[in-house]
Design an enzyme around this catalytic site. Structure first.
Site, PDB file in Angstrom:
ATOM      1  N   HIS A  74     -43.969 -35.335  -0.684  1.00  0.00           N
ATOM      2  CA  HIS A  74     -45.296 -35.197  -0.062  1.00  0.00           C
ATOM      3  C   HIS A  74     -46.431 -35.440  -1.037  1.00  0.00           C
ATOM      4  CE1 HIS A  74     -44.852 -31.274  -2.007  1.00  0.00           C
ATOM      5  NE2 HIS A  74     -46.156 -31.228  -2.010  1.00  0.00           N
TER       6      HIS A  74
HETATM    7  C1  UD1 Z   1     -51.046 -29.457  -0.339  1.00  0.00           C
HETATM    8  C2  UD1 Z   1     -51.384 -29.276  -1.804  1.00  0.00           C
HETATM    9  C3  UD1 Z   1     -50.177 -29.601  -2.668  1.00  0.00           C
HETATM   10  C4  UD1 Z   1     -48.977 -28.790  -2.228  1.00  0.00           C
HETATM   11  C5  UD1 Z   1     -48.728 -28.982  -0.734  1.00  0.00           C
HETATM   12  C6  UD1 Z   1     -47.617 -28.074  -0.281  1.00  0.00           C
HETATM   13  C7  UD1 Z   1     -53.689 -29.755  -2.545  1.00  0.00           C
HETATM   14  C8  UD1 Z   1     -54.563 -30.728  -3.218  1.00  0.00           C
HETATM   15  N1  UD1 Z   1     -52.466 -30.173  -2.217  1.00  0.00           N
HETATM   16  O1  UD1 Z   1     -50.742 -30.838  -0.134  1.00  0.00           O
HETATM   17  O2  UD1 Z   1     -50.466 -29.291  -4.023  1.00  0.00           O
HETATM   18  O3  UD1 Z   1     -47.858 -29.218  -2.966  1.00  0.00           O
HETATM   19  O4  UD1 Z   1     -49.926 -28.655  -0.014  1.00  0.00           O
HETATM   20  O5  UD1 Z   1     -46.994 -28.547   0.871  1.00  0.00           O
HETATM   21  O6  UD1 Z   1     -54.086 -28.645  -2.340  1.00  0.00           O
HETATM   22  N2  UD1 Z   1     -51.104 -31.550   7.695  1.00  0.00           N
HETATM   23  C9  UD1 Z   1     -50.645 -31.187   8.954  1.00  0.00           C
HETATM   24  N3  UD1 Z   1     -50.410 -29.851   9.165  1.00  0.00           N
HETATM   25  C10 UD1 Z   1     -50.627 -28.905   8.238  1.00  0.00           C
HETATM   26  C11 UD1 Z   1     -51.096 -29.291   6.985  1.00  0.00           C
HETATM   27  C12 UD1 Z   1     -51.322 -30.626   6.726  1.00  0.00           C
HETATM   28  O7  UD1 Z   1     -50.445 -32.005   9.830  1.00  0.00           O
HETATM   29  O8  UD1 Z   1     -50.385 -27.722   8.506  1.00  0.00           O
HETATM   30  C13 UD1 Z   1     -51.309 -32.995   7.416  1.00  0.00           C
HETATM   31  C14 UD1 Z   1     -52.725 -33.480   7.697  1.00  0.00           C
HETATM   32  O9  UD1 Z   1     -52.637 -34.793   8.172  1.00  0.00           O
HETATM   33  C15 UD1 Z   1     -53.342 -33.490   6.297  1.00  0.00           C
HETATM   34  C16 UD1 Z   1     -52.164 -33.816   5.390  1.00  0.00           C
HETATM   35  O10 UD1 Z   1     -51.044 -33.218   6.025  1.00  0.00           O
HETATM   36  O11 UD1 Z   1     -54.385 -34.423   6.186  1.00  0.00           O
HETATM   37  C17 UD1 Z   1     -52.301 -33.290   3.973  1.00  0.00           C
HETATM   38  O12 UD1 Z   1     -52.575 -31.902   3.954  1.00  0.00           O
HETATM   39  P1  UD1 Z   1     -53.319 -31.221   2.690  1.00  0.00           P
HETATM   40  O13 UD1 Z   1     -53.404 -29.754   2.860  1.00  0.00           O
HETATM   41  O14 UD1 Z   1     -54.609 -31.940   2.408  1.00  0.00           O
HETATM   42  O15 UD1 Z   1     -52.413 -31.573   1.472  1.00  0.00           O
HETATM   43  P2  UD1 Z   1     -50.837 -31.484   1.294  1.00  0.00           P
HETATM   44  O16 UD1 Z   1     -50.332 -32.865   1.148  1.00  0.00           O
HETATM   45  O17 UD1 Z   1     -50.252 -30.612   2.340  1.00  0.00           O
HETATM   46  N1  UDP Z   2     -39.642 -25.678   2.232  1.00  0.00           N
HETATM   47  C1  UDP Z   2     -39.307 -25.228   3.518  1.00  0.00           C
HETATM   48  N2  UDP Z   2     -39.032 -26.149   4.489  1.00  0.00           N
HETATM   49  C2  UDP Z   2     -39.067 -27.488   4.266  1.00  0.00           C
HETATM   50  C3  UDP Z   2     -39.387 -27.938   2.955  1.00  0.00           C
HETATM   51  C4  UDP Z   2     -39.682 -27.004   1.978  1.00  0.00           C
HETATM   52  O1  UDP Z   2     -39.256 -24.016   3.754  1.00  0.00           O
HETATM   53  O2  UDP Z   2     -38.798 -28.259   5.185  1.00  0.00           O
HETATM   54  C5  UDP Z   2     -39.983 -24.702   1.182  1.00  0.00           C
HETATM   55  C6  UDP Z   2     -39.103 -24.792  -0.054  1.00  0.00           C
HETATM   56  O3  UDP Z   2     -37.981 -23.959   0.073  1.00  0.00           O
HETATM   57  C7  UDP Z   2     -40.049 -24.334  -1.165  1.00  0.00           C
HETATM   58  C8  UDP Z   2     -41.429 -24.715  -0.661  1.00  0.00           C
HETATM   59  O4  UDP Z   2     -41.280 -25.003   0.726  1.00  0.00           O
HETATM   60  O5  UDP Z   2     -40.013 -22.933  -1.333  1.00  0.00           O
HETATM   61  C9  UDP Z   2     -41.958 -25.918  -1.391  1.00  0.00           C
HETATM   62  O6  UDP Z   2     -43.142 -26.336  -0.807  1.00  0.00           O
HETATM   63  P1  UDP Z   2     -43.744 -27.784  -0.972  1.00  0.00           P
HETATM   64  O7  UDP Z   2     -42.703 -28.706  -1.412  1.00  0.00           O
HETATM   65  O8  UDP Z   2     -44.470 -28.085   0.286  1.00  0.00           O
HETATM   66  O9  UDP Z   2     -44.875 -27.593  -2.083  1.00  0.00           O
HETATM   67  P2  UDP Z   2     -44.879 -27.599  -3.693  1.00  0.00           P
HETATM   68  O10 UDP Z   2     -43.881 -26.613  -4.166  1.00  0.00           O
HETATM   69  O11 UDP Z   2     -44.623 -28.989  -4.147  1.00  0.00           O
HETATM   70  O12 UDP Z   2     -46.288 -27.213  -4.009  1.00  0.00           O
END
Ligand code: UD1
Ligand code: UDP
Length: 364
Positions: free
Chosen positions: A211
């Site tokens: 992601h």
């Molecule tokens: C964010 C964090 C990243 C973290 C990740 C965990 C920042 C800069 N990034 O990235 O560090 O690793 O969360 O998963 O803070 N969206 C949905 N539903 C949701 C959330 C997001 O559909 O509940 C979609 C939207 O299209 C959105 C995109 O995902 O534009 C990105 O979401 P965003 O919160 O901006 O960043 P992440 O990629 O989730």
């Molecule tokens: N995770 C989950 N379901 C999924 C993918 C990840 O519960 O389908 C959990 C995973 O076990 C871990 C956390 O989400 O604890 C990691 O989150 P993510 O990869 O979104 O963010 P990051 O750690 O890179 O910030």
């Protein structure tokens, strides 16, 4: 002592859960000196990125939800900053806890610091030294305005000391992900039936997540990853299961990429995901938390990035950096499958949540 626990995204909910449990436990034992509440920014909001974790981990409802949703970095950070300031002015907690490196963390730490409220950064001192990642800016700035820096390892403590952060602000506590894994693994194996539902056999599939903005928003990089995964499924004749983050799902359509041969499924609840992780032949990921979890669970990991802020996983050889070139991904998978899997978990003993709350009780 009044604690504000700030969460916004999936990993923050999971990694804050041991601290929330500790606070709940103390309150349940009649400790009237401790008060806490959860402040959710709403950065993640889809059911399977948010609420499912509150339900499964039996966490109390957030007292506040800012519902900021998605947006550009400035929009998201700005909305969180304004929303958190209002609440903190009203609540006046003794300490605001933030976890990790998201926009929620940066805004939470900054808002509290400007109001002269103490900031505790859980998972302090991680560095990728790659400023093209939004997370690197967030974690560096959050560390430098924090009063309590909860470093997961000695190595992260050393990083902070090298940046001239006073040693008396740094506490090596382990990473709360170890607590979360230990607290939930047994329940996950009892309650989840992810293998059965997907028709998978132990050690006979690969598990994937990606992601990162720098991977999936970049067409060439994302294409390299998908091609690498397609080659792996052919070479080993095993399924590649990819619970896809909403950002990556959106980008597959935006870039018009092909994912034939890869099993794309919706993001999973925590118990199902833990079960799939524990039984996978190998995990490929660009997630931070999953590099740690595989290391804790004894499952080999190949990281689809050029760097990592979790070098401890490279030191113990649970993880290897592959980047995004298909040939490199295939080579790293073959090396990691052959490797010895008897490493020692460097992220602590599973008591980090308690340690963090004890430190705060002692100092505040
Ligand atoms: C964010 C964090 C990243 C973290 C990740 C965990 C920042 C800069 N990034 O990235 O560090 O690793 O969360 O998963 O803070 N969206 C949905 N539903 C949701 C959330 C997001 O559909 O509940 C979609 C939207 O299209 C959105 C995109 O995902 O534009 C990105 O979401 P965003 O919160 O901006 O960043 P992440 O990629 O989730
Ligand atoms: N995770 C989950 N379901 C999924 C993918 C990840 O519960 O389908 C959990 C995973 O076990 C871990 C956390 O989400 O604890 C990691 O989150 P993510 O990869 O979104 O963010 P990051 O750690 O890179 O910030």
């Amino acid at each position: 002592m009044k604690i504000t626990v700030v969460v916004g995204t999936r990993p923050e909910i999971i990694k804050m859960s041991p601290i929330i449990r500790e606070c709940e436990g103390l309150r349940g034992q009649g400790n009237t000196d401790l008060d806490y509440f959860i402040l959710h920014t709403g950065q993640h909001y889809s059911y399977n990125m948010d609420k499912v974790f509150f339900e499964q981990l039996k966490l109390s409802e957030p007292k506040y939800n800012l519902d900021v949703g998605s947006g550009t970095h400035a929009e998201q950070t700005g909305k969180i900053l304004i929303g958190i300031e209002n609440i903190l002015k009203k609540e006046r907690p003794d300490v605001v806890l933030v976890q990790g490196d998201t926009n929620t963390v940066l805004a939470g730490a900054l808002a509290a610091s400007k109001l002269h409220i103490k900031v505790g950064h859980v998972e302090a001192g991680l560095r990728s030294y790659d400023r093209t990642m939004p997370e690197e800016t967030n974690r560096v700035l959050a560390d430098h305005c924090s009063d309590f820096l909860f470093a997961p390892t000695k190595r992260s403590e050393q990083t902070l000391i090298a940046e001239s952060i006073p040693e008396n602000k740094i506490f090596v506590t382990g990473n709360t992900i170890v607590d979360a894994v230990y607290q939930n693994l047994k329940i996950a194996n009892k309650k989840a039936n992810a293998l059965g539902k997907l028709g998978l056999k132990e050690k006979e599939y690969f598990l994937v997540t990606t992601h990162r903005q720098e991977n999936v928003d970049n067409k060439e990089r994302f294409k390299g990853i998908l091609t690498g995964l397609q080659e792996i499924t052919k070479e080993y004749n095993l399924p590649v299961i990819y619970p896809i983050h909403p950002r990556s799902q959106k980008m597959i359509s935006t870039h018009n990429l092909q994912s034939d041969g890869i099993t794309l499924i919706d993001p999973l609840d925590m118990f199902s995901f833990l079960q799939l992780e524990q039984n996978a032949k190998l995990v490929l990921t660009d997630s931070g938390g999953i590099q740690e979890e595989t290391c804790i669970l004894g499952i080999p990991c190949v990281t689809l990035r050029d760097n990592t802020e979790r070098p401890e996983t490279l030191d113990v050889r649970s993880n290897m950096l592959a980047g995004v070139i298909p040939e490199d991904i295939v080579n790293c998978v073959s090396v990691m499958i052959e490797n010895n899997k008897e490493w020692k978990n460097p992220f602590g003993d599973g008591n980090s949540g308690k340690r963090i709350v004890d430190i705060l009780e002692e100092r505040l």
